[in-house]
Write a protein that holds these residues in place. Structure first.
Motif, PDB file in Angstrom:
ATOM      1  N   LEU A 223      -2.847  -0.889   1.776  1.00 21.83           N
ATOM      2  CA  LEU A 223      -1.770  -1.836   1.498  1.00 21.83           C
ATOM      3  C   LEU A 223      -2.304  -3.237   1.246  1.00 21.83           C
ATOM      4  CD1 LEU A 223       0.979  -0.717   4.057  1.00 21.83           C
ATOM      5  CD2 LEU A 223       0.884  -0.283   1.599  1.00 21.83           C
ATOM      6  N   ALA A 224      -3.463  -3.562   1.834  1.00 24.56           N
ATOM      7  CA  ALA A 224      -4.042  -4.892   1.642  1.00 24.56           C
ATOM      8  C   ALA A 224      -4.350  -5.149   0.172  1.00 24.56           C
ATOM      9  CB  ALA A 224      -5.307  -5.041   2.477  1.00 24.56           C
ATOM     10  N   VAL A 225      -4.779  -4.119  -0.545  1.00 23.52           N
ATOM     11  CA  VAL A 225      -5.059  -4.281  -1.975  1.00 23.52           C
ATOM     12  C   VAL A 225      -3.771  -4.605  -2.727  1.00 23.52           C
ATOM     13  CG1 VAL A 225      -5.986  -3.174  -4.041  1.00 23.52           C
ATOM     14  CG2 VAL A 225      -7.002  -2.682  -1.803  1.00 23.52           C
ATOM     15  N   ALA A 226      -2.693  -3.909  -2.369  1.00 22.95           N
ATOM     16  CA  ALA A 226      -1.403  -4.192  -3.001  1.00 22.95           C
ATOM     17  C   ALA A 226      -0.912  -5.587  -2.636  1.00 22.95           C
ATOM     18  CB  ALA A 226      -0.378  -3.143  -2.570  1.00 22.95           C
ATOM     19  N   ILE A 227      -1.158  -6.004  -1.391  1.00 22.33           N
ATOM     20  CA  ILE A 227      -0.756  -7.337  -0.956  1.00 22.33           C
ATOM     21  C   ILE A 227      -1.455  -8.406  -1.781  1.00 22.33           C
ATOM     22  CG2 ILE A 227      -0.978  -8.991   0.951  1.00 22.33           C
ATOM     23  CD1 ILE A 227      -0.364  -6.682   2.860  1.00 22.33           C
ATOM     24  N   VAL A 228      -2.728  -8.173  -2.111  1.00 27.51           N
ATOM     25  CA  VAL A 228      -3.465  -9.127  -2.941  1.00 27.51           C
ATOM     26  C   VAL A 228      -2.776  -9.294  -4.291  1.00 27.51           C
ATOM     27  CG1 VAL A 228      -5.615  -9.492  -4.208  1.00 27.51           C
ATOM     28  CG2 VAL A 228      -5.692  -8.782  -1.828  1.00 27.51           C
ATOM     29  N   CYS A 229      -2.366  -8.181  -4.904  1.00 28.52           N
ATOM     30  CA  CYS A 229      -1.716  -8.249  -6.220  1.00 28.52           C
ATOM     31  C   CYS A 229      -0.372  -8.962  -6.153  1.00 28.52           C
ATOM     32  CB  CYS A 229      -1.526  -6.842  -6.778  1.00 28.52           C
ATOM     33  SG  CYS A 229      -3.066  -5.978  -7.170  1.00 28.52           S
ATOM     34  N   THR A 230       0.480  -8.582  -5.192  1.00 21.67           N
ATOM     35  CA  THR A 230       1.798  -9.206  -5.097  1.00 21.67           C
ATOM     36  C   THR A 230       1.693 -10.665  -4.678  1.00 21.67           C
ATOM     37  OG1 THR A 230       2.052  -8.388  -2.819  1.00 21.67           O
ATOM     38  CG2 THR A 230       2.957  -7.025  -4.594  1.00 21.67           C
ATOM     39  N   SER A 231       0.741 -10.952  -3.788  1.00 23.07           N
ATOM     40  CA  SER A 231       0.566 -12.327  -3.339  1.00 23.07           C
ATOM     41  C   SER A 231       0.074 -13.213  -4.473  1.00 23.07           C
ATOM     42  CB  SER A 231      -0.416 -12.383  -2.166  1.00 23.07           C
ATOM     43  OG  SER A 231      -0.640 -13.714  -1.754  1.00 23.07           O
ATOM     44  N   LEU A 396       2.587  -1.734  -7.260  1.00 18.34           N
ATOM     45  CA  LEU A 396       3.489  -0.595  -7.085  1.00 18.34           C
ATOM     46  C   LEU A 396       2.735   0.726  -7.240  1.00 18.34           C
ATOM     47  CD1 LEU A 396       6.457   0.250  -6.697  1.00 18.34           C
ATOM     48  CD2 LEU A 396       6.708   0.148  -9.181  1.00 18.34           C
ATOM     49  N   LEU A 397       1.859   0.794  -8.224  1.00 14.54           N
ATOM     50  CA  LEU A 397       1.063   2.011  -8.429  1.00 14.54           C
ATOM     51  C   LEU A 397       0.127   2.253  -7.238  1.00 14.54           C
ATOM     52  CD1 LEU A 397       0.083   1.647 -12.201  1.00 14.54           C
ATOM     53  CD2 LEU A 397       1.931   3.027 -11.211  1.00 14.54           C
ATOM     54  N   ILE A 398      -0.473   1.185  -6.728  1.00 15.52           N
ATOM     55  CA  ILE A 398      -1.392   1.308  -5.584  1.00 15.52           C
ATOM     56  C   ILE A 398      -0.642   1.792  -4.348  1.00 15.52           C
ATOM     57  CG2 ILE A 398      -2.841   0.004  -3.979  1.00 15.52           C
ATOM     58  CD1 ILE A 398      -3.574  -1.802  -6.385  1.00 15.52           C
ATOM     59  N   ILE A 399       0.523   1.213  -4.090  1.00 10.97           N
ATOM     60  CA  ILE A 399       1.304   1.598  -2.912  1.00 10.97           C
ATOM     61  C   ILE A 399       1.685   3.070  -2.977  1.00 10.97           C
ATOM     62  CG2 ILE A 399       3.506   1.241  -1.730  1.00 10.97           C
ATOM     63  CD1 ILE A 399       3.282  -1.728  -2.615  1.00 10.97           C
ATOM     64  N   ARG A 400       2.126   3.531  -4.130  1.00 15.83           N
ATOM     65  CA  ARG A 400       2.487   4.946  -4.279  1.00 15.83           C
ATOM     66  C   ARG A 400       1.278   5.841  -3.999  1.00 15.83           C
ATOM     67  NH1 ARG A 400       7.182   6.350  -6.904  1.00 15.83           N
ATOM     68  NH2 ARG A 400       6.186   8.236  -7.671  1.00 15.83           N
ATOM     69  N   ARG A 401       0.114   5.424  -4.466  1.00 17.91           N
ATOM     70  CA  ARG A 401      -1.092   6.214  -4.241  1.00 17.91           C
ATOM     71  C   ARG A 401      -1.460   6.243  -2.758  1.00 17.91           C
ATOM     72  NH1 ARG A 401      -6.658   5.427  -3.996  1.00 17.91           N
ATOM     73  NH2 ARG A 401      -7.891   7.148  -4.851  1.00 17.91           N
ATOM     74  N   VAL A 402      -1.352   5.107  -2.083  1.00 16.34           N
ATOM     75  CA  VAL A 402      -1.668   5.035  -0.652  1.00 16.34           C
ATOM     76  C   VAL A 402      -0.730   5.934   0.138  1.00 16.34           C
ATOM     77  CG1 VAL A 402      -1.617   3.518   1.382  1.00 16.34           C
ATOM     78  CG2 VAL A 402      -2.691   2.739  -0.742  1.00 16.34           C
ATOM     79  N   PHE A 403       0.553   5.904  -0.180  1.00 20.78           N
ATOM     80  CA  PHE A 403       1.526   6.707   0.556  1.00 20.78           C
ATOM     81  C   PHE A 403       1.302   8.204   0.328  1.00 20.78           C
ATOM     82  CE2 PHE A 403       4.937   3.131   0.701  1.00 20.78           C
ATOM     83  CZ  PHE A 403       4.204   2.501   1.689  1.00 20.78           C
ATOM     84  N   ARG A 404       0.867   8.568  -0.874  1.00 18.23           N
ATOM     85  CA  ARG A 404       0.568   9.983  -1.119  1.00 18.23           C
ATOM     86  C   ARG A 404      -0.698  10.418  -0.383  1.00 18.23           C
ATOM     87  NH1 ARG A 404       1.957   8.857  -6.611  1.00 18.23           N
ATOM     88  NH2 ARG A 404      -0.264   8.740  -7.110  1.00 18.23           N
ATOM     89  N   ARG A 405      -1.691   9.511  -0.341  1.00 20.08           N
ATOM     90  CA  ARG A 405      -2.978   9.861   0.273  1.00 20.08           C
ATOM     91  C   ARG A 405      -2.883   9.915   1.794  1.00 20.08           C
ATOM     92  NH1 ARG A 405      -7.219   6.578   1.791  1.00 20.08           N
ATOM     93  NH2 ARG A 405      -6.226   4.789   0.818  1.00 20.08           N
ATOM     94  N   ILE A 406      -2.023   9.068   2.385  1.00 19.53           N
ATOM     95  CA  ILE A 406      -1.858   9.032   3.841  1.00 19.53           C
ATOM     96  C   ILE A 406      -0.418   9.407   4.162  1.00 19.53           C
ATOM     97  CG2 ILE A 406      -2.093   7.644   5.936  1.00 19.53           C
ATOM     98  CD1 ILE A 406      -3.943   5.798   4.382  1.00 19.53           C
ATOM     99  N   PRO A 407      -0.149  10.690   4.399  1.00 16.80           N
ATOM    100  CA  PRO A 407       1.222  11.125   4.693  1.00 16.80           C
ATOM    101  C   PRO A 407       1.781  10.427   5.926  1.00 16.80           C
ATOM    102  CG  PRO A 407      -0.219  13.003   4.260  1.00 16.80           C
ATOM    103  CD  PRO A 407      -1.098  11.796   4.391  1.00 16.80           C
ATOM    104  N   GLU A 408       3.088  10.293   5.950  1.00 23.13           N
ATOM    105  CA  GLU A 408       3.743   9.595   7.053  1.00 23.13           C
ATOM    106  C   GLU A 408       3.494  10.287   8.381  1.00 23.13           C
ATOM    107  OE1 GLU A 408       7.974   7.247   7.648  1.00 23.13           O
ATOM    108  OE2 GLU A 408       7.731   8.758   6.071  1.00 23.13           O
ATOM    109  N   THR A 409       3.299  11.582   8.369  1.00 21.30           N
ATOM    110  CA  THR A 409       3.066  12.326   9.602  1.00 21.30           C
ATOM    111  C   THR A 409       1.738  11.970  10.250  1.00 21.30           C
ATOM    112  OG1 THR A 409       2.159  14.132   8.280  1.00 21.30           O
ATOM    113  CG2 THR A 409       4.476  14.288   8.924  1.00 21.30           C
TER     114      THR A 409
END
Length: 419
Positions: A223-231, A396-409
């Motif tokens: 998420l830090a990578v995505a934060i860099v882009c949005t920030s 947005l693309l990075i966040i989707r990838r992170v969420f797929r790679r690290i399941p919520e469980t």
């Protein structure tokens, strides 16, 4: 005897009031800082844009260097003394800026403010200290409310005061910051008990080395990578806003103050009233995706607007993207060990500060200044917002990838992640 929940709520109230006055003091100078720079350089909007961008970059560079130091100190000595020192430094900085007679004074003021300006990251650690798994998202949403209220009143008040004297908002901001420091000195309780503190070392305070700590928490690192882009996109908007609206729509300080006040009002309404039900309905992860998508569309709108009346409409729509911030903060805070909150929040603040180093020069002194000049191949004053939209889409693309790679469980509420 007060119950633990009551004590936690009281502590949150204290820190929210501190943040409100802190942001009020910052917001009050936003409409007048570019005009003050113009009065020093006595040049065109393009010339002033370059100076505004460089001043912003110097401030952010100091934050990048010192944010990990401040975070590590808060883990060692507690949040309270760090917040108080930051507030006092902010008050001194406003006085220096208000007395400035040339660009050099402004540079000196921003350098000092950057050293002392990490109270926001410490406040995030404070909120994490006193929150539970069930209340984290709500509490970070309340932080957004404090920010919103500060930006409702601050820019509007700054625009009105600036109409009388460009320096008056700086002295009012100094008074607010110092009153806030006094308030915190007598009222603000400590949130990190001695048994949960960790040692301070230079390695932990190293701005580059501190970023390595993010790798201990996979979802945080992603998420830090995505934060860099949005920030980077958001910092670009903030730095170019007054110059852009003045150039494109001939807005003055009062109009900009009211528009920025609307931004704050939307932040207060959305983050105070919509975060909790949105997360309850969609979950933290989907809320992040929804909010970032809205922000992407809003940035395209800012760059494409052809008349001034369109901007408030876009502000209202884009305000709903504010649900993503508290949801992302909750995800991050829930993955961090309590004794590491200050250092990790400091590392994240360093990343954001690094975007602050880049954004003023890139968006204001670079893109905006160039594309409104005669040297540009095409006249395109909205290009900072188009570039910002591209950065947000990348996030947005990075966040989707992170969420797929690290399941919520795999996310564990105890402050670590299963591997």
């Amino acid at each position: 005897m007060n119950k633990p929940g009551q004590r936690r709520q009281a502590a949150i109230s204290f820190i929210l009031i501190t943040l409100f006055i802190d942001i009020l003091g910052i917001g009050i100078i936003i409409p007048v800082l570019p005009e003050l720079v113009k009065s020093f350089v006595q040049g065109s909007t393009a010339d002033a844009s370059w100076y505004v961008g460089v001043i912003g970059s110097v401030y952010a560079l100091m934050q990048f260097i010192f944010a990990p130091v401040v975070g590590a100190l808060s883990d060692r000595f507690g949040r309270r003394p760090v917040i108080l020192c930051s507030l006092f430094g902010l008050g001194v900085d406003f006085i220096v800026q208000g007395l400035a007679t040339n660009i050099g004074w402004l540079f000196a003021g921003r350098i000092f403010a950057g050293v002392m300006g990490a109270s926001i990251s410490t406040a995030n650690a404070y909120i994490a200290d006193v929150s539970t798994a069930d209340t984290r998202a709500r509490n970070f949403g309340l932080v957004g409310v404090a920010f919103g209220m500060g930006f409702i009143i601050g820019p509007a008040l700054g625009g009105l005061l600036g109409a009388f004297d460009l320096r008056l908002p700086f002295f009012v901001a100094a008074g607010l910051a110092l009153v806030n420091w006094l308030y915190g000195y007598f009222i603000l309780p400590e949130s990190l008990p001695p048994e949960r503190r960790s040692s301070f070392t230079l390695a932990k305070a190293n701005p580059l080395g501190s970023l390595q700590r993010l790798r201990q928490y996979p979802i945080v690192a992603g998420l830090a990578v995505a934060i860099v882009c949005t920030s980077l996109a958001q910092r670009g908007l903030e730095n170019v806003w007054v110059l852009y609206t003045g150039y494109r729509f001939d807005w003055n300080q009062q109009t900009n103050g009211l528009a920025l006040g609307l931004v704050g009002l939307m932040a207060m309404l959305v983050q105070g009233g919509l975060v909790r039900p949105t997360i309850k309905r969609f979950g933290e992860r989907r809320t992040v995706l929804i909010g970032v998508t809205i922000s992407f569309i809003a940035f395209l709108g800012y760059g494409s607007a052809t008349q001034g009346w369109m901007i408030p409409c876009i502000i209202i729509f884009g305000g709903f993207g504010g649900v993503s911030g508290p949801a992302m903060q909750s995800l991050i805070a829930g993955a961090i060990d309590p004794s590491e909150q200050g250092k990790v929040q400091g590392a994240l603040t360093s990343l954001i500060s690094l975007t602050n180093v880049i954004a003023p020069t890139f968006f204001t002194a670079g893109l905006f200044s160039y594309f409104i000049s005669d040297a540009a191949p095409v006249h395109l004053p909205g290009i900072p917002f188009y570039v910002g939209a591209g950065l947000i889409f990348t996030a947005l693309l990075i966040i989707r990838r992170v969420f797929r790679r690290i399941p919520e469980t795999e996310q564990v509420e105890s402050g670590s992640l299963a591997t």
